[in-house]
Structures are given as structure tokens and as C-alpha cells.
Write a protein that holds these residues in place. Structure first.
Motif, PDB file in Angstrom:
ATOM      1  N   ARG A   1      37.373  47.741  28.794  1.00 16.70           N
ATOM      2  CA  ARG A   1      36.552  47.895  27.557  1.00 16.70           C
ATOM      3  C   ARG A   1      34.963  48.160  27.625  1.00 16.70           C
ATOM      4  NH1 ARG A   1      35.999  43.163  25.028  1.00 16.70           N
ATOM      5  NH2 ARG A   1      35.503  44.178  22.977  1.00 16.70           N
ATOM      6  N   ASN A   2      34.247  47.567  28.696  1.00 18.61           N
ATOM      7  CA  ASN A   2      32.903  47.929  29.008  1.00 18.61           C
ATOM      8  C   ASN A   2      32.508  49.062  29.437  1.00 18.61           C
ATOM      9  OD1 ASN A   2      32.528  45.260  27.998  1.00 18.61           O
ATOM     10  ND2 ASN A   2      32.273  44.452  30.025  1.00 18.61           N
ATOM     11  N   THR A   3      33.594  49.874  30.163  1.00 21.64           N
ATOM     12  CA  THR A   3      33.262  51.195  30.879  1.00 21.64           C
ATOM     13  C   THR A   3      33.860  52.497  30.141  1.00 21.64           C
ATOM     14  OG1 THR A   3      35.214  50.882  32.271  1.00 21.64           O
ATOM     15  CG2 THR A   3      32.772  50.131  33.196  1.00 21.64           C
ATOM     16  N   SER A   4      34.626  52.087  29.117  1.00 25.14           N
ATOM     17  CA  SER A   4      35.344  53.182  28.365  1.00 25.14           C
ATOM     18  C   SER A   4      34.402  53.647  27.297  1.00 25.14           C
ATOM     19  CB  SER A   4      36.450  52.784  27.747  1.00 25.14           C
ATOM     20  OG  SER A   4      37.402  52.363  28.609  1.00 25.14           O
ATOM     21  N   ARG A   5      34.216  54.865  27.050  1.00 24.54           N
ATOM     22  CA  ARG A   5      33.533  55.645  25.935  1.00 24.54           C
ATOM     23  C   ARG A   5      33.699  55.042  24.765  1.00 24.54           C
ATOM     24  NH1 ARG A   5      31.634  61.638  27.897  1.00 24.54           N
ATOM     25  NH2 ARG A   5      31.268  61.017  29.910  1.00 24.54           N
ATOM     26  N   THR A   6      34.974  55.080  24.202  1.00 17.29           N
ATOM     27  CA  THR A   6      35.384  54.458  22.971  1.00 17.29           C
ATOM     28  C   THR A   6      36.532  53.464  22.806  1.00 17.29           C
ATOM     29  OG1 THR A   6      37.363  56.315  23.015  1.00 17.29           O
ATOM     30  CG2 THR A   6      35.133  56.796  22.201  1.00 17.29           C
ATOM     31  N   PRO A   7      36.754  52.870  21.905  1.00 23.27           N
ATOM     32  CA  PRO A   7      37.778  51.883  21.898  1.00 23.27           C
ATOM     33  C   PRO A   7      39.397  52.638  22.108  1.00 23.27           C
ATOM     34  CG  PRO A   7      36.179  51.325  20.201  1.00 23.27           C
ATOM     35  CD  PRO A   7      35.948  52.816  20.624  1.00 23.27           C
ATOM     36  N   LEU A   8      39.437  53.865  21.539  1.00 21.89           N
ATOM     37  CA  LEU A   8      40.641  54.559  21.947  1.00 21.89           C
ATOM     38  C   LEU A   8      40.808  54.817  23.402  1.00 21.89           C
ATOM     39  CD1 LEU A   8      43.370  55.843  21.078  1.00 21.89           C
ATOM     40  CD2 LEU A   8      41.840  58.032  20.704  1.00 21.89           C
ATOM     41  N   ALA A   9      39.642  55.104  24.263  1.00 20.59           N
ATOM     42  CA  ALA A   9      39.962  55.439  25.550  1.00 20.59           C
ATOM     43  C   ALA A   9      40.207  53.911  26.357  1.00 20.59           C
ATOM     44  CB  ALA A   9      38.501  56.029  26.167  1.00 20.59           C
ATOM     45  N   ALA A  10      39.635  52.874  25.684  1.00 21.23           N
ATOM     46  CA  ALA A  10      39.918  51.723  26.379  1.00 21.23           C
ATOM     47  C   ALA A  10      41.428  51.247  26.082  1.00 21.23           C
ATOM     48  CB  ALA A  10      38.857  50.682  25.739  1.00 21.23           C
ATOM     49  N   SER A  11      41.760  51.502  25.004  1.00 20.22           N
ATOM     50  CA  SER A  11      43.092  51.300  24.783  1.00 20.22           C
ATOM     51  C   SER A  11      44.053  52.070  25.740  1.00 20.22           C
ATOM     52  CB  SER A  11      43.385  51.732  23.489  1.00 20.22           C
ATOM     53  OG  SER A  11      44.824  51.415  23.089  1.00 20.22           O
TER      54      SER A  11
END
Length: 112
Positions: free
Chosen positions: A60-70
Motif C-alpha cells: 500500500r505504501n509503495t503503490s502509486r494508487t489504491p488500484l495499483a496496490a489492489s
């Protein structure tokens, strides 16, 4: 498909509203909820669950967006489920869990 709510204490709409209106309060509540869930696990599993939660938090901390984290979390889930040493392989008996792997090594004798 069964659509009845299996966890009546979880109100998605209130969580979504809190995330939109007060992200800091949402994060505090999320962490508290995760810790409560981990603390209900057996003592033997708690450390593993904390490590897993740490991995998810780092995604979550290293993803650009919530969608990318998901998407990254979904890949991680599928790897743990269907990867070479995943749950599916273990259940089918084609691979022993990592904790059961035996490592061998040649022990070298050094001069004193």
C-alpha cells in the motif's frame, strides 16, 4: 449466490464514508481492526499474520494508487494460492510446505 451479510458488525458504507471524510481516523480504525483480528488468532499464528500484514502495508505504501496496490495484493494472493510452493500445490501433494524442506550441505573442516 448467497448474498446475505455474514458479518453484520461490518458496515462497508460507514467505512467508505470515514475513508472519504477523515482518512486519518480511517487509518487509525483500520489498524485497530487489523490488530484485533490478529490478536484473536492462536499465538502460534500471530507473528506470521503480523508479517503478512506488514507486507500488505508495504504494498500500500509503495503503490502509486489504491488500484495499483489492489492489483499487487491480488498477484501476491494468487502466488500464495497457486504458485510453485502455494496452497494448491501443497494440497495436491506435489510440493511440501517450505518448513518441511530439508537442506543439505557439505561441512568443510578447517585447520585449527
Amino acid at each position: 449466490m448467497n448474498t446475505e451479510n455474514r458479518n453484520p458488525s461490518f458496515d462497508f458504507d460507514s467505512w467508505a464514508t470515514l475513508a472519504r471524510t477523515n482518512p486519518q481516523a480511517f487509518e487509525i480504525k483500520r489498524k485497530k481492526s487489523v490488530e484485533q483480528a490478529i490478536s484473536r488468532a492462536s499465538p502460534q499464528r500471530q507473528q506470521r499474520l503480523r508479517c503478512l500484514q506488514w507486507q500488505l502495508d508495504q504494498i500500500r505504501n509503495t503503490s502509486r494508487t489504491p488500484l495499483a496496490a489492489s492489483i499487487r495484493m491480488q498477484r501476491m494472493l494468487w502466488e500464495k494460492l497457486a504458485g510453485d510452493a502455494g496452497l494448491l500445490a501443497c494440497l495436491q501433494g506435489s510440493n511440501a510446505p517450505a518448513s518441511q524442506h530439508r537442506h543439505t550441505a557439505t561441512i568443510l573442516r578447517f585447520r585449527d
